[in-house]
Every structure is written in structure tokens, then in C-alpha cells.
Design a protein around this motif. Sequence first.
Motif, short mmCIF file in Angstrom:
data_model
loop_
_atom_site.label_atom_id
_atom_site.label_comp_id
_atom_site.label_asym_id
_atom_site.label_seq_id
_atom_site.Cartn_x
_atom_site.Cartn_y
_atom_site.Cartn_z
N ALA A 87 -8.00 63.07 -133.55
CA ALA A 87 -7.26 61.93 -132.99
C ALA A 87 -6.42 61.21 -134.03
CB ALA A 87 -8.24 60.94 -132.35
N HIS B 82 -17.80 53.71 -131.21
CA HIS B 82 -17.82 55.11 -131.65
C HIS B 82 -18.64 55.98 -130.70
CE1 HIS B 82 -16.31 54.59 -136.09
NE2 HIS B 82 -15.45 54.20 -135.19
N LEU B 85 -16.55 57.28 -127.77
CA LEU B 85 -15.39 58.15 -128.04
C LEU B 85 -15.54 59.51 -127.32
CD1 LEU B 85 -14.88 57.48 -131.86
CD2 LEU B 85 -13.21 56.99 -130.06
N PRO B 86 -14.40 60.14 -127.00
CA PRO B 86 -14.43 61.45 -126.32
C PRO B 86 -15.34 62.47 -127.01
CG PRO B 86 -12.19 60.61 -126.37
CD PRO B 86 -13.02 59.65 -127.17
N ASN B 90 -18.09 60.15 -124.55
CA ASN B 90 -16.90 60.18 -123.69
C ASN B 90 -17.03 59.24 -122.49
OD1 ASN B 90 -14.35 60.96 -122.92
ND2 ASN B 90 -15.01 62.81 -121.86
N GLU B 92 -15.72 56.03 -120.32
CA GLU B 92 -14.48 55.27 -120.08
C GLU B 92 -14.74 53.81 -119.72
OE1 GLU B 92 -11.78 57.24 -117.48
OE2 GLU B 92 -11.84 59.09 -118.66
N HIS B 101 -11.36 52.68 -126.84
CA HIS B 101 -10.42 53.78 -127.10
C HIS B 101 -9.56 54.09 -125.87
CE1 HIS B 101 -13.68 56.12 -125.17
NE2 HIS B 101 -12.72 56.92 -124.81
N VAL B 102 -10.05 53.74 -124.67
CA VAL B 102 -9.24 53.94 -123.46
C VAL B 102 -8.08 52.95 -123.47
CG1 VAL B 102 -9.23 53.76 -120.94
CG2 VAL B 102 -11.13 54.91 -122.11
N GLU B 106 -7.30 56.62 -128.97
CA GLU B 106 -8.47 57.13 -129.68
C GLU B 106 -8.43 56.82 -131.18
OE1 GLU B 106 -9.23 61.17 -128.48
OE2 GLU B 106 -10.75 61.40 -130.05
N GLY B 109 -9.36 53.39 -131.66
CA GLY B 109 -10.79 53.23 -131.37
C GLY B 109 -11.63 53.56 -132.59
N ILE B 110 -11.30 54.67 -133.23
CA ILE B 110 -12.01 55.05 -134.47
C ILE B 110 -11.85 53.94 -135.51
CG2 ILE B 110 -12.07 56.69 -136.40
CD1 ILE B 110 -11.06 58.83 -134.31
#
Lengths: 295, 295
Positions: A87, B82, B85-86, B90, B92, B101-102, B106, B109-110
Motif C-alpha cells: 500500500a 492496523h 487493515l486489508p 480487513n 470496513e 483506512h477506508v 490504506e 491508515g498504516i
Amino acid sequence: MRQQMNRKICDIETVLKKYLPDKEGYQKTIFEAMEYALMAGGKRLRPMFMYEIYTMLGGSEPDAIEPFMAAIEMIHTYSLIHDDLPAMDNDEYRRGRKTTHVVYGEAMGILAGDALLNYAYETASKAFGCEYPERAIEAYRVLVSKAGVFGMVGGQVVDVEMNGKVPDRDMLKFIYELKTAALLEASFMIGGIMAGAKKDEVDTLCRIARNVGIAFQIQDDILDVTSTTEELGKPVKSDEKNEKTTYITLCGMEAAKKAVKEYSENAVALLDGLPAVNGREYVKWLVSELINRKK
Amino acid sequence: MRQQMNRKICDIETVLKKYLPDKEGYQKTIFEAMEYALMAGGKRLRPMFMYEIYTMLGGSEPDAIEPFMAAIEMIHTYSLIHDDLPAMDNDEYRRGRKTTHVVYGEAMGILAGDALLNYAYETASKAFGCEYPERAIEAYRVLVSKAGVFGMVGGQVVDVEMNGKVPDRDMLKFIYELKTAALLEASFMIGGIMAGAKKDEVDTLCRIARNVGIAFQIQDDILDVTSTTEELGKPVKSDEKNEKTTYITLCGMEAAKKAVKEYSENAVALLDGLPAVNGREYVKWLVSELINRKK
């Protein structure tokens, strides 16, 4: 001096290993991933400058400086692990080896970064037991501030947001100062603080490091254009591929080379103004090396 | 007592806001993402227990305890960002809102997680200036240790590795103790340390928190089976969907309910053994509330 540098890198790696957790227990994989990332080689510039400044200014207590040396390299390493994630920059190789998330999987890559960042502060806190705890607290504050949103992470954020956009020179300077220079500032300042440097000397150390950091980043931009993948150990022309604005795209190659030289010379001149006990020549040599480095 | 709890949650959120950076500068987006994640509601159990234990044992200096209250909630929040995250769970939605992160992408988000973890330690270091800096250093060491590879992150790692596999009871206990209980242990212990509790009292606080934490996690497993998405504010049956081994799949629903009750009663009994100045009844009520909670 190069031989001396290589010996110093070995010494630093011994320190790093000493502070890593033993690879045993249910969470063994994360210990392995942390070691894989931390012991992947590299110039070890941050702990090296920290130690050299510390001894240059008369510091001599290993238990006072080593926790910070290990901590700053762990912070640098965590930022590389997260930068390499799909990402983020989506890099599969670094220093000629597969990146952490490629070897251990993406989830473990995220956690290895988190683990190293946290463990950096766990390691740094060992210095609170040294002869001058008030220096350690001050050094700790510098470390955490230069690593965070007003330091390195702040620079990464703006860098990510600029992806595909064109920053102006002020914004590019902001990114370079925070993303690259901030941790070097921490290295120099902590070396000084732990050696008992006065406030104005610590300020000078911060300025030296900022000059070194910006020179280093512009040299990085130059190498991305002029080097080969074999020489660099990672893909070249990545900035061009990612349509990334660098000092070169904004100011041109000649100006970039000139800037590296000027920033480095500034750093060396400021270094001459400090009351060094010993080892100043090596630090000056190390700064100059950054100009001529090929990887 | 519920009204009292809601008022206390408001007070804690005022503290959290106070310690967040102003949302200005080039790195504005990360400040917004940090606030979005941190101010997303929730029970604020960790800072609440920390504050209640602190005052219960006679602590009364806001500048000593508030930095740690904010820090521990930042650490809890970074771990959620964290986790969502996907590459991890993962998810939402969390607490009925889109996950960080949505909303921010992403990469951000990290970085928002990294930023909050780092800022937690930046915030905690403000307590070094309090009346008893040696207590603050000890509390800091507990925080960083319980959050890291020998605490929460260690639990996350084993949890991720167990994905699709069946851990035995020892390993599941390890995951619950580290992933969920460790930060609660830090809350209780730091409350005690900052109030000047003796070593054996801090040990007791750690045991209380471990009981509370394991009870809390098993209750979480139960709610994932028995609750609805509307009640919980996040998808239910996620453990079943992910073929995740929980206390329930290993021991059954009845044993799970019994375990929650026993762990909670242990915690309350240990609480009765502490030399409380005031507010013990509220802490006991709060622990019992965890048994009956619906989300």
C-alpha cells in the motif's frame, strides 16, 4: 578511514544484536522478522553519527549511549518495513534482499514494523538507568519527537500525499527535512545531550544534521537517476517511474549536485566550531563520504 | 453508576482531545486521521481503569496520570487501525463507522497507526515532568513492555499465525493474555505506580487486570456468536466466518459463560484486598459490567 568505518559498522551490529530479543517463545516469528529487517546491512549512519558525536564530545559510558543507538536504528528500520509495503511504495527488494513483507507476509510485515517501533522505545528506556538519567530523559524526548508526526512520520505523510502531484520547493524541503533529516537530527542531538553538551551546542548539532540529511536525500535522488540496480541494490529510476517530484525535477541535475556539495560543506564548517575532544576528523570524513557515495 | 460512567467517558475524551496535536500544517491529514480514529467512541476502559485505580489509591495529580491515560488509549487505537487493515482482519466498519483506512486510504491508515503509536510515547513522556519522575519512569517501562512483543504485539502475532489453524488451550490463553489483557495490566499497574503503590500491590493490580482482560475477551467471543451487527456496531459471526478458534470452539458456550463469571469474581475479590482510599465500589461495578455487556 574506510576500514575504520567498516570496523565501526561491525561494532554497531554487535550492539544491535545485543539489544534484540532472544528468538524463542510462541511469538518466535516476530523476533525472526525483526532480526531479518534490522540485520539486513546498510550504512548504520544514524547510530554511527550518534556514537561518533558522543565520543567526540567526551562521552564514555556505553550503557548510556548504546540503548539509543539500537533504538534509532530500530526506528529507521521499522519505517523502511512499512515504506516497502504494497500500500506504500510496494518494493520487493531492499539492499539486494527480499523485503520483510515479501518473506514473512504482509500481516507480519505490518506487525514487525509495529514491533520494532515499540521495541525501540523499550530499548531506549534502558538508558534511564545510566549515570545521568536527566540527560537520558531529554535524549528520549528528542528521539520520540523527531520520529513522530512532527518529524519522520510527518514527512512520510506529506510524501505519500504528494504522490502524483507536484510539490513546490517549500513543501519538498519540508518532506526532506522531516522524512530524512529528522532522524539524523535526533542522532546528532542525542550524541551531544548524552555527552553533556550545552544547549547551544545541541542546537548546532541539530543544524549540522539537517544539512547532512538534506544533502543525503538529494544525493539519493541523484543516484536514483545515475546509478544501476546492481550498484544500488534496489530498483533505480523509481522516482521517474512513479512520476515523483524530486530536487532534480524541480531544480535540475547540476543544481542538485551543487546543493549536495553546499549542504555538506555547511555541515563540515559547523562541525569545526564544536569543542571536540577527539575523533572530529572521522566525523568530517563521514559527512564528505555522503557526497561521493555510489549507493 | 451508568450515568457516572458516561460522565467519566466524557471527561476522558476531553483529556484525549487535549493531548492530540492541533490539526494544522502540511501534515494536517495525519492529524485528522489520528483524531478520526481516536475519537471514534468506545468504552475507554483502559484510561478509565487507570484513572480509577490511581484515585482509588490516593493519587491526585492530573499532570502525572493524564499523559498515561491518553497514551494508553492511543496505543489501543493504533492497534485497532492496523488490525482493521486489508492484510490483517480487513474490517470496513468499527463501532458503526468506517474504519480509518477506508476513509483515508490504506497508506494513510498504516501511517496513522504508526503516528499514534509514536505519539503515545511522546505524550507519555510529558509525565516525566511530574512531582515523582521516578514513578513516571517505572510506569513508562510498564507501558512500553505491555504494548510490545512481550505484550500486545506478541499476542497479535500469534493470533495472526494461528489464522486457520487450531491452537491448544495454552496457546489460546497466551493470545488472550497478551493481545487483550496486557494493555489492561498496564492500565491497572500504571494507576497504582503513579499513586505510589507498593510492589506487591502493583503485582496484585496486574493479576486483577489479567482476570478482567481474559473475562473481557471471552465475553467478546460470546457476543460474536450471540449478538447482532446492529447491537455490536461491527459484523458478528466473524470468528465463525474466519474459522477462528475461540474459547467457545475449544470449550463450549456454557464453559465460556462460566469462565467469564469466574474471572470477573476473581478480579473483584482481589480488588477487595487493596487498601482503597475511595471509589472501590465503582471499580467493582465496572468489572461486573463487563460480564453483562451487550457490545
